[in-house]
Design an enzyme around this catalytic site. Structure first.
Site, PDB file in Angstrom:
ATOM      1  N   CYS A 121     -39.444  68.597   8.399  1.00 27.55           N
ATOM      2  CA  CYS A 121     -40.356  69.605   7.879  1.00 27.55           C
ATOM      3  C   CYS A 121     -39.939  70.090   6.493  1.00 27.55           C
ATOM      4  O   CYS A 121     -38.795  70.510   6.291  1.00 27.55           O
ATOM      5  CB  CYS A 121     -40.436  70.799   8.837  1.00 27.55           C
ATOM      6  SG  CYS A 121     -41.506  72.126   8.219  1.00 27.55           S
ATOM      7  N   CYS A 177     -45.312  69.830  12.699  1.00 23.90           N
ATOM      8  CA  CYS A 177     -45.236  71.089  13.448  1.00 23.90           C
ATOM      9  C   CYS A 177     -46.159  71.017  14.657  1.00 23.90           C
ATOM     10  O   CYS A 177     -47.048  71.837  14.847  1.00 23.90           O
ATOM     11  CB  CYS A 177     -45.616  72.257  12.532  1.00 23.90           C
ATOM     12  SG  CYS A 177     -45.132  73.886  13.150  1.00 23.90           S
ATOM     13  N   GLU A 208     -66.203  68.232   8.987  1.00 28.94           N
ATOM     14  CA  GLU A 208     -65.686  69.481   9.563  1.00 28.94           C
ATOM     15  C   GLU A 208     -66.388  69.839  10.865  1.00 28.94           C
ATOM     16  O   GLU A 208     -65.760  70.298  11.812  1.00 28.94           O
ATOM     17  CB  GLU A 208     -65.795  70.629   8.557  1.00 28.94           C
ATOM     18  CG  GLU A 208     -64.835  70.522   7.376  1.00 28.94           C
ATOM     19  CD  GLU A 208     -63.370  70.479   7.791  1.00 28.94           C
ATOM     20  OE1 GLU A 208     -63.046  70.849   8.932  1.00 28.94           O
ATOM     21  OE2 GLU A 208     -62.548  70.052   6.963  1.00 28.94           O
ATOM     22  N   ASP A 264     -57.256  77.261  11.275  1.00 24.26           N
ATOM     23  CA  ASP A 264     -57.615  76.509  12.470  1.00 24.26           C
ATOM     24  C   ASP A 264     -56.413  76.539  13.421  1.00 24.26           C
ATOM     25  O   ASP A 264     -55.442  77.256  13.182  1.00 24.26           O
ATOM     26  CB  ASP A 264     -58.012  75.071  12.115  1.00 24.26           C
ATOM     27  CG  ASP A 264     -56.809  74.225  11.779  1.00 24.26           C
ATOM     28  OD1 ASP A 264     -55.782  74.792  11.339  1.00 24.26           O
ATOM     29  OD2 ASP A 264     -56.866  73.004  11.965  1.00 24.26           O
ATOM     30  N   CYS A 275     -38.757  69.263  13.252  1.00 19.97           N
ATOM     31  CA  CYS A 275     -38.282  70.218  12.245  1.00 19.97           C
ATOM     32  C   CYS A 275     -37.360  69.565  11.211  1.00 19.97           C
ATOM     33  O   CYS A 275     -37.267  70.034  10.075  1.00 19.97           O
ATOM     34  CB  CYS A 275     -37.597  71.393  12.936  1.00 19.97           C
ATOM     35  SG  CYS A 275     -38.689  72.287  14.062  1.00 19.97           S
ATOM     36  N   TYR A 315     -63.848  79.434  10.181  1.00 16.93           N
ATOM     37  CA  TYR A 315     -63.014  78.298   9.801  1.00 16.93           C
ATOM     38  C   TYR A 315     -63.759  77.333   8.895  1.00 16.93           C
ATOM     39  O   TYR A 315     -63.289  76.972   7.817  1.00 16.93           O
ATOM     40  CB  TYR A 315     -62.487  77.532  11.035  1.00 16.93           C
ATOM     41  CG  TYR A 315     -62.048  76.152  10.630  1.00 16.93           C
ATOM     42  CD1 TYR A 315     -60.844  75.971   9.960  1.00 16.93           C
ATOM     43  CD2 TYR A 315     -62.887  75.043  10.796  1.00 16.93           C
ATOM     44  CE1 TYR A 315     -60.462  74.718   9.493  1.00 16.93           C
ATOM     45  CE2 TYR A 315     -62.521  73.797  10.335  1.00 16.93           C
ATOM     46  CZ  TYR A 315     -61.306  73.635   9.689  1.00 16.93           C
ATOM     47  OH  TYR A 315     -60.950  72.416   9.209  1.00 16.93           O
ATOM     48  N   CYS A 336     -38.608  78.921   7.914  1.00 16.68           N
ATOM     49  CA  CYS A 336     -39.218  79.122   9.230  1.00 16.68           C
ATOM     50  C   CYS A 336     -38.326  79.948  10.159  1.00 16.68           C
ATOM     51  O   CYS A 336     -37.236  79.524  10.541  1.00 16.68           O
ATOM     52  CB  CYS A 336     -39.530  77.772   9.864  1.00 16.68           C
ATOM     53  SG  CYS A 336     -40.314  77.884  11.489  1.00 16.68           S
TER      54      CYS A 336
END
Length: 355
Positions: free
Chosen positions: A214, A204, A51, A152, A211, A134, A220
DNA sequence: CACGCGTGGCC
DNA sequence: TGGCCAAGCGT
């Protein structure tokens, strides 16, 4: 408005389950992820390391560098026992060097004050050096299966499109958090976080999102309106000014070059570099007053480099150490090929050696 | 909240 | 090719 609607639903909506199901099929295979068949939780040290490295740095860049770190320092006690300069040297080229300084600080705190065990909750993690909102949430969710809202850049983009959030970032963060509170599942919190990030990275995307592929497009708002690429709304960026400076590559008869460790704070803090002038709008005064020695300095070229907030041009001078030269306390002779340097200094060394 | 803080890849 | 972008943090 009925009272019931003011309380957040304890049950995650269909969107959340659909995204998790997509993640079960399409999760990226990344070095720091435990496979779907792995037993138990991932190693918190490995999650933390990944991370920190991934902060503002691409998955492609981090991959091999993460493996190097994990091999060299397999656990937090090993990293805590290492000198800071070893961590900084291993980090060379990755940028944002405060991350490396805080990485070591954090390892020392965990080793000395927490018995080598990472805190298992968001607040405990958040108190450690280099761990912000985060990263604390990500480690709590991924390593400890805690319900923590992980936000994030990917998550910001996905959520701002889902709900067509018009407020520009970073002001939109609170609104994004409120939206996420309502859809975040109690179970598989870490997987849910990673499903949002994978969706943001592979489907995305900032430009030309897919899309059609997705799994949550039907939920959305931006997709319905065809406004995907208008989100997230961001504040305008400032122009980068130009700065200029000079560096001096002094060599000795053993084929070594003189480097000096930069001050702990500020740009490239704690990293090795060539001695030189300050970097300002203009080069003025006597350049050679900033040189490490009296020598027949010859300009071999210019190195250009763009940092986060300015463009830099470095005039590069090469010279040979005079007889009886004594290096300063912060300086050391190193063979140029063996020096672990920030990229801008690597460029300057390359230009110094061209002649 | 705004700014300082790296680097490489992409179009 | 220059701006945009990437699993942000500290002050």
């Amino acid at each position: 408005m009925p009272k019931a609607s003011q309380k957040k639903s304890p049950i995650a909506p269909p969107l959340s389950g659909e995204l998790l199901a997509w993640y079960d099929r399409h999760a990226r295979d990344l070095p720091w992820r435990v496979g779907p068949n792995a037993r138990g939780r991932p190693d918190p040290y490995a999650v933390w390391l990944s991370e920190i490295m991934l902060q503002q740095t691409t998955v492609a860049t981090v991959g091999p560098r993460y493996a190097e770190f994990l091999t060299r320092w397999p656990d937090v006690n090993a990293m805590a026992a290492a000198p800071q300069e070893d961590i900084l040297g291993q980090w060379a080229g990755l940028g944002y060097y405060a991350r490396a300084r805080n990485l070591h600080k954090c390892a020392v705190v965990v080793a000395n004050d927490h018995g080598g065990v990472f805190p298992d909750n968001e607040d405990g993690l958040r108190a450690l050096p280099g761990i912000g909102d985060y990263t604390a949430a990500a480690i709590a969710a991924i390593a400890f299966d805690q319900r923590a809202i992980v936000i994030d850049g990917n998550v910001e983009r996905v959520v701002s499109r889902l709900y067509e959030i018009e407020t520009p970032l970073p002001a939109a963060k609170s609104e994004i958090r409120e939206r996420l509170e309502k859809i975040w599942p109690d179970k598989r919190s870490g997987d849910f976080a990673q499903s949002l990030m994978d969706l943001g990275a592979s489907i995305c995307r900032p430009k030309a999102p897919s899309c059609l592929l997705c799994p949550i497009s039907k939920h959305c708002a931006a997709q319905k309106a065809g406004t995907q690429e208008n989100f997230p709304v961001k504040a305008a960026k400032k122009a980068k000014p130009n700065r200029i400076g000079a560096v001096f590559a002094l060599t000795n008869t053993r084929g070594e070059m003189l480097f000096e460790r930069r001050p702990e704070k500020g740009l490239l803090g704690g990293m090795l570099g060539l001695p030189g002038t300050e970097w300002k709008e203009e080069l003025k005064g006597d350049l050679f007053a900033s040189a490490p020695a009296k020598s027949k300095w010859k300009k071999t070229g210019e190195a250009t480099h763009t940092f986060t907030h300015f463009h830099l041009t470095l005039d590069v001078y090469a010279g040979v150490a005079p007889k009886g030269f004594r290096k300063g306390a912060s300086q050391q002779w190193i063979k140029p090929d063996e020096a672990r340097l920030p990229t801008v200094m690597k460029k300057a060394v390359g230009i110094a050696r061209q002649d």
